[in-house]
Design an enzyme around this catalytic site. Sequence first.
Site, PDB file in Angstrom:
ATOM      1  N   SER A  56      -9.478   1.330   2.705  1.00  0.00           N
ATOM      2  CA  SER A  56      -8.632   2.136   1.839  1.00  0.00           C
ATOM      3  C   SER A  56      -7.500   1.355   1.172  1.00  0.00           C
ATOM      4  CB  SER A  56      -8.032   3.296   2.641  1.00  0.00           C
ATOM      5  OG  SER A  56      -7.182   2.797   3.677  1.00  0.00           O
ATOM      6  N   SER A  64      -9.779  -0.747   7.091  1.00  0.00           N
ATOM      7  CA  SER A  64      -9.259  -0.554   5.739  1.00  0.00           C
ATOM      8  C   SER A  64      -8.490  -1.723   5.155  1.00  0.00           C
ATOM      9  CB  SER A  64      -8.366   0.691   5.707  1.00  0.00           C
ATOM     10  OG  SER A  64      -9.129   1.847   5.907  1.00  0.00           O
ATOM     11  N   LYS A 117       0.843  -1.189   0.000  1.00  0.00           N
ATOM     12  CA  LYS A 117       0.000   0.000   0.000  1.00  0.00           C
ATOM     13  C   LYS A 117       0.881   1.243   0.000  1.00  0.00           C
ATOM     14  CE  LYS A 117      -3.874   1.962   2.642  1.00  0.00           C
ATOM     15  NZ  LYS A 117      -4.812   1.697   3.760  1.00  0.00           N
TER      16      LYS A 117
END
Length: 465
Positions: free
Chosen positions: A155, A179, A80
């Site tokens: 996310s 997330s 990420k």
Amino acid sequence: MSGLYRLSAQQLQSGYAHGRFTPVEVVEALLGRIAALDPKLHAFIRLDAAGARAAAGLAAREIAAGGLRGPLHGVPVGLKDIIDVAGQPTTCHSRLRLDHRAQRDATVVARLRGAGAILMGKVATHEFALGGPCFDLPFPPARNPWNPDHHPGGSSSGSGAGLAAGFFPLALGSDTGGSTRNPASACGVVGLKPSYGLLPRTGVFPLSWTLDHVGPMARTVADVAALTAALAGHDGEDPGSARPAAWADPVAGLEGGVSGLRIGYVRHFHERDMAGTDPEVAAALEAAAAGFSAMGAVVRDVALPSLADFAAVNRTILTAEAFAIHQGWLAERPGDYAGLTRSALLVGGFITAADLLQAMRLRRQMMAAVEAALSRFDLLLCASSLTLPARIEDAAEVARTYPLHARAPFNVTGHPALAMMSGLSASGLPMSLQLVGRMFDERTLLRAARAWERSLPAFDGPLLR
């Protein structure tokens, strides 16, 4: 070798050990799949093909010489893009960070390198791990490989999408209000929010110091267990890093099943606490409770504080701390944020000190309530997402459904929580469940998740297309 993208980390290790293929061949297969599919899915922000090839060559030579480092050696990982890799941008999917270059590796990245993992590059996130999918950012939002018209959760959107699409077998996300577990739910993969403090956060751009976790993700429970074991351990640079009195490697005992375990079913989260639960999702949760019972677990209903109260505490702490982190940029460069991110951050400016203190006080009470439940049960079972992933370009439906979940409670309390598939909807999108364990008892949590995984049928998902 065209099917190498389907293999788990565990299967890759077996193939390396028996000489069926090498890390170089695996990386080339993944790069070919990424080139073919990512122009539509947008999982990657920055694909590091040269770095991946170099790491694969090194891993191949080490393995051929008998120097296998462990279960992650030669295994590709997606990161990420809030996680630092030395010399590379950490953009946080934002124009505010386009010129940033990390000076050193995040602690989790250093541990991945030490384990011999192959870093494939940086993958999409919601801007600063907040908000939702946006189209007013320098990079497009990731899409769901099961149906690219739908969002992949967030996310940690690129982590979930990349796993489901076969771009890498392992990924790291982050989890502040769910997330890691949201994309796991939307993309039909496995996402773990570990016990608070178990995985180090040094070098990970913060959203909320009180609630942030690094989240291991994979397509299988065994791979999540191996990734967690490789990354766990105290980090003196992370003020929230824990030194648990006892923490057992979750890989051991993974096949132990659930016979005799007591599972508390938090039914009221999806039945009473929040309107809008999809009937298919609710039915799949009932089937999961019955399935655990059939496997020998004792499943009983249990009550926790209301989902609305958990969500309010999570939202108050998160927005207050996020506003503190972003206050300077909000004053100097507000127009450089996506509209959705800016609106979410500005809410934090209206949180008073009294609001934050009350939320922290209630947080302690909620932690005690979950601890009390887990003194009677080994695990909790509840919903993750209450609905299916919406169409990504339907902003109103995304806004309506994104808050319909039961993940935030366990960011508030810090207990380990895992999301994974509960089944496939009639529309062909994944449905999910959530399992919650005692603090620093990832072993029992992952053991139960593995038992559920074994019970699931094979689904015709993105990896077979």
